[in-house]
Design an enzyme around this catalytic site. Structure first.
Site, short mmCIF file in Angstrom:
data_model
loop_
_atom_site.label_atom_id
_atom_site.label_comp_id
_atom_site.label_asym_id
_atom_site.label_seq_id
_atom_site.Cartn_x
_atom_site.Cartn_y
_atom_site.Cartn_z
N GLY A 249 -0.66 1.30 0.90
CA GLY A 249 0.45 1.83 1.68
C GLY A 249 0.14 3.02 2.57
N PRO A 292 -5.75 -0.34 -0.61
CA PRO A 292 -5.48 -0.19 0.82
C PRO A 292 -5.72 -1.48 1.58
CG PRO A 292 -7.63 0.73 0.24
CD PRO A 292 -7.01 0.27 -1.04
N GLY A 293 -4.84 -1.79 2.50
CA GLY A 293 -5.02 -2.96 3.36
C GLY A 293 -5.08 -2.50 4.81
N ARG A 331 4.83 -8.32 14.90
CA ARG A 331 5.25 -7.06 14.29
C ARG A 331 6.30 -6.30 15.10
NH1 ARG A 331 2.48 -3.16 13.26
NH2 ARG A 331 3.44 -2.64 11.27
N TYR A 335 9.54 -5.58 13.06
CA TYR A 335 9.73 -4.18 12.62
C TYR A 335 9.87 -3.19 13.77
CZ TYR A 335 6.69 -6.46 9.08
OH TYR A 335 6.09 -7.32 8.21
N CYS A 362 9.02 -19.22 24.11
CA CYS A 362 10.36 -19.50 24.64
C CYS A 362 11.38 -18.81 23.76
CB CYS A 362 10.59 -20.99 24.68
SG CYS A 362 9.51 -21.75 25.86
N GLU A 363 11.47 -17.53 23.90
CA GLU A 363 12.32 -16.72 23.04
C GLU A 363 12.43 -15.34 23.69
OE1 GLU A 363 12.29 -17.81 19.25
OE2 GLU A 363 12.89 -15.92 18.40
N TYR A 391 -2.33 -7.14 9.69
CA TYR A 391 -1.06 -7.87 9.75
C TYR A 391 -0.77 -8.47 11.13
CZ TYR A 391 -0.48 -5.45 5.31
OH TYR A 391 -0.67 -4.96 4.03
N1 LLP Z 1 -0.62 -3.67 -2.68
C1 LLP Z 1 0.52 -4.35 -2.71
C2 LLP Z 1 1.08 -4.76 -3.99
C3 LLP Z 1 1.19 -4.65 -1.52
O1 LLP Z 1 2.34 -5.30 -1.56
C4 LLP Z 1 0.64 -4.25 -0.28
C5 LLP Z 1 1.30 -4.57 0.98
C6 LLP Z 1 -0.58 -3.56 -0.30
C7 LLP Z 1 -1.18 -3.27 -1.52
C8 LLP Z 1 -1.26 -3.10 0.95
O2 LLP Z 1 -0.48 -2.20 1.66
P1 LLP Z 1 -1.10 -1.46 2.94
O3 LLP Z 1 -2.19 -0.56 2.44
O4 LLP Z 1 -1.62 -2.51 3.85
O5 LLP Z 1 0.04 -0.73 3.52
N2 LLP Z 1 3.53 -6.98 7.15
C9 LLP Z 1 3.85 -5.57 7.09
C10 LLP Z 1 3.20 -4.90 5.91
C11 LLP Z 1 3.56 -5.53 4.60
C12 LLP Z 1 2.84 -4.91 3.43
C13 LLP Z 1 3.01 -5.75 2.21
N3 LLP Z 1 2.35 -5.27 1.05
C14 LLP Z 1 3.42 -4.93 8.41
O6 LLP Z 1 2.95 -5.62 9.28
O7 LLP Z 1 3.64 -3.73 8.59
#
Ligand code: LLP
Length: 432
Positions: A249, A292-293, A331, A335, A362-363, A391
Site C-alpha cells: 500500500g 509492496p506492488g 485507472r 479512480y 466508443c465511450e 495496475y
Molecule cells: N497486499 C494485498 C493484500 C493487497 O490487496 C494489495 C493491493 C497489495 C498487497 C499491494 O498493494 P500496493 O502496494 O500495490 O498498493 N487497482 C488499484 C489498486 C488495487 C490494490 C489492490 N490490493 C489501482 O490501480 O490503484
C-alpha cells in the site's frame, strides 16, 4: 524534475526511460506501448529488502504483490532479487510457476478463492495461504487432508483502520469484504477454528490497510493494533503468532507535487513501533512480511501513445485523442487517477497547453486525463503518460476488441519485449 528517477531528457530534448530514447522505442515497438525500466524495478526491490535488514535485523521477507504487474519476466526479476510473491488467483500462481518461481515462495491471497484454486495451490505446494474466512478455512483443511499435506496459513485480519485513500482501494476498515474483524469476535473464532483444523498450521496473521497511502501513521497504527492483537490472542487462547504480514500500500509519485515517504523511513518507523509494542505487551517480535506492488513497479513504467485527432472546442476544451485508452489504462475512469503527461519529443519545453487526453474506445468516459498541462501537441506526436508501471497492463482489457499493447523492458539503454503485443488472431483464439 520528473515523477521518477528513471525518466530523463536526452540531448535531442527527447524523453528517455532507463537511458533509452522513447521516440526510438515508439518507432521500434509501435504504440501504444508500455515501457518499464529494469534497473528501477530492481532498485525498488532492494530498497525494501534493505529496509528490513537495516531496521528489523533482517527478520522478515518482502513479497512482491504481483497483481500490480504480473508476467513471467516480472516474476523472475522479483525472485532474483530475493522477494517472494503475493498471488491472488490460479492465473497468478500459474504465471509465477511457469516463470520458474518455487511454489514455496508464493503467498496465496483472495477473499473468495475457488475450490479449484485451493486444490491447485495445495497440490503445487504454495508457501502460505492467507485465509480470508471460515468457509475457506474448512475447505482448505479438507483439501489439504485429502492430499496428505499440512498447509501453512496466515489469517487475514481487519485491523479496523481507515486509511486515507480512494474508497475502492481501502481495505483495513470493518466494512470491507476482506478478512475477519477483531471487534466482532470473528477473528478470535477464526483462530480457534484454525488451531483445531486438520492439516492446517497457523503461522500468524496478515493485514493490509489499503493502497497508495502517503502517511506513515496508518501503517504504524496497524502495526500497533496487530501486536496488541497477537498479545490479546496469546492471553485468550494460548496461541502466540510467529509471523505478521503487514501488507502493501505504499504510495508513489504520480504528480510532481506528490510527496510519498521513502520506503526506508516507513520501515524505520514501523519497525520501531513493532519492537516497542512487543516489549510492552510481552510477546516475541514476529517474523514480518510486507507486500509492496505499486511501489516496486509503478514509477518504473510509462506508456507511449501516438496522437491522432486533435479537436479544440472553443471555450470548452481541447481533446487530444491517442491510439490507446481505457483498454490499456482504466485507472482514470475507475479512480480519477492523476498522471503526468508529456510530449515525448519536447519533454524539456514548458507545458503551455491544457488538454484532455482521450482514448479511442466508443465511450465518452474513455479519458486518460482531463485538463492536464502538456507541451504543444499535434497529430503524429508521441505522448508519454508517466508512472503507469502498476495496475495498467495488469488491469488492461480487450474492450472494443483492441489488442493489448506489448510490455517492453529497458535495461541500461537496451530494450526487449517481455510481453508481446496481442494480435487479432489472439483476440479470436477462444471464439468458436
Ligand atoms: N497486499 C494485498 C493484500 C493487497 O490487496 C494489495 C493491493 C497489495 C498487497 C499491494 O498493494 P500496493 O502496494 O500495490 O498498493 N487497482 C488499484 C489498486 C488495487 C490494490 C489492490 N490490493 C489501482 O490501480 O490503484
Amino acid at each position: 524534475m520528473f515523477v521518477s528517477d528513471c525518466i530523463s531528457v536526452n540531448e535531442k530534448g527527447h524523453l528517455t526511460i532507463g537511458g533509452a530514447d522513447t521516440l526510438e522505442l515508439a518507432a521500434q515497438f509501435g504504440t501504444p506501448c508500455y515501457v518499464m525500466d529494469e534497473q528501477q524495478i530492481r532498485k525498488n526491490c532492494r530498497a525494501f529488502v534493505n529496509s528490513i535488514k537495516e531496521n528489523y535485523d533482517g527478520n522478515g521477507l518482502v513479497n512482491y504483490a504481483s497483481k500490480a504487474l504480473c508476467c513471467k519476466e516480472m516474476c523472475r526479476i522479483a525472485a532474483e532479487e530475493g522477494l517472494g510473491l503475493d498471488v491472488v488467483s490460479g492465473g497468478e500462481i500459474y504465471t509465477a510457476l511457469s516463470a520458474g518461481v518455487a511454489a514455496e515462495k508464493l503467498n496465496f491471497h483472495g477473499n473468495n478463492k475457488t475450490l479449484d484454486e485451493l486444490h491447485y495451490a495445495v497440490k503445487a505446494g504454495v508457501g502460505r495461504v492467507i485465509v480470508d474466512n471460515l468457509e475457506e478455512l474448512n475447505a482448505l483443511s479438507r483439501i489439504a487432508a485429502e492430499n496428505g499435506k499440512t498447509v501453512d496459513i496466515l489469517l487475514r485480519i481487519k485491523p479496523g483502520i481507515d486509511a486515507h485513500t480512494h474508497e475502492f482501494i481501502r481495505t483495513g476498515q470493518i466494512d470491507s469484504k476482506f478478512g475477519l474483524a477483531i471487534e466482532t469476535g470473528e477473528a478470535l473464532q477464526g483462530i480457534q477454528a484454525a488451531l483445531q483444523a486438520e492439516a492446517i498450521c497457523l503461522k500468524g496473521y496478515h493485514c493490509h490497510i489499503g493502497s497508495q497511502i502517503f502517511d506513515v501513521e496508518p501503517f504504524e497504527h496497524a502495526a500497533q493494533v496487530m501486536i496488541g492483537f497477537i498479545a490479546d490472542m496469546k492471553a485468550q487462547t494460548g496461541y502466540e503468532a510467529e509471523e505478521l504480514d503487514l501488507g502493501g500500500g505504499f504510495g508513489i509519485k504520480y504528480r510532481t507535487d506528490d510527496n510519498p515517504i521513502a520506503f526506508e523511513e516507513y520501515m524505520a518507523r514501523v519497525a520501531a513501533v513493532l519492537k516497542q509494542e512487543c516489549a510492552a505487551r510481552q510477546v516475541k517480535t514476529p517474523f514480518i512480511s510486507i507486500e509492496p506492488g505499486r511501489s516496486i513497479v509503478g514509477s518504473a513504467g510509462l506508456t507511449l501513445y501516438t496522437v491522432g485527432a486533435v479537436k479544440t472546442i472553443p471555450d470548452v476544451r481541447t481533446y487530444v485523442s491517442i491510439d490507446g485508452g481505457m483498454g490499456d489504462n482504466p485507472r482514470y475512469i475507475l479512480y480519477q487517477a492523476e498522471y503526468e503527461i508529456l510530449n515525448a519529443a519536447r519533454a524539456n519545453e514548458p507545458k503551455t497547453q491544457v488538454v484532455t487526453l482521450a482514448g479511442r474506445c466508443c465511450e465518452s468516459g474513455d479519458l486518460i486525463q482531463e485538463n492536464a498541462p502538456i507541451q504543444p501537441v499535434a497529430a503524429g506526436d508521441i505522448v508519454a503518460v508517466l508512472s503507469t508501471g502498476a495496475y495498467n497492463y495488469s488491469m488492461a482489457s480487450n474492450y472494443n476488441r483492441i489488442p493489448r499493447p506489448p510490455v517492453v523492458l529497458v535495461d541500461r539503454g537496451q530494450a526487449r519485449v517481455i510481453v508481446r503485443r496481442e494480435t487479432y488472431e489472439d483476440l479470436v483464439k477462444n471464439d468458436i
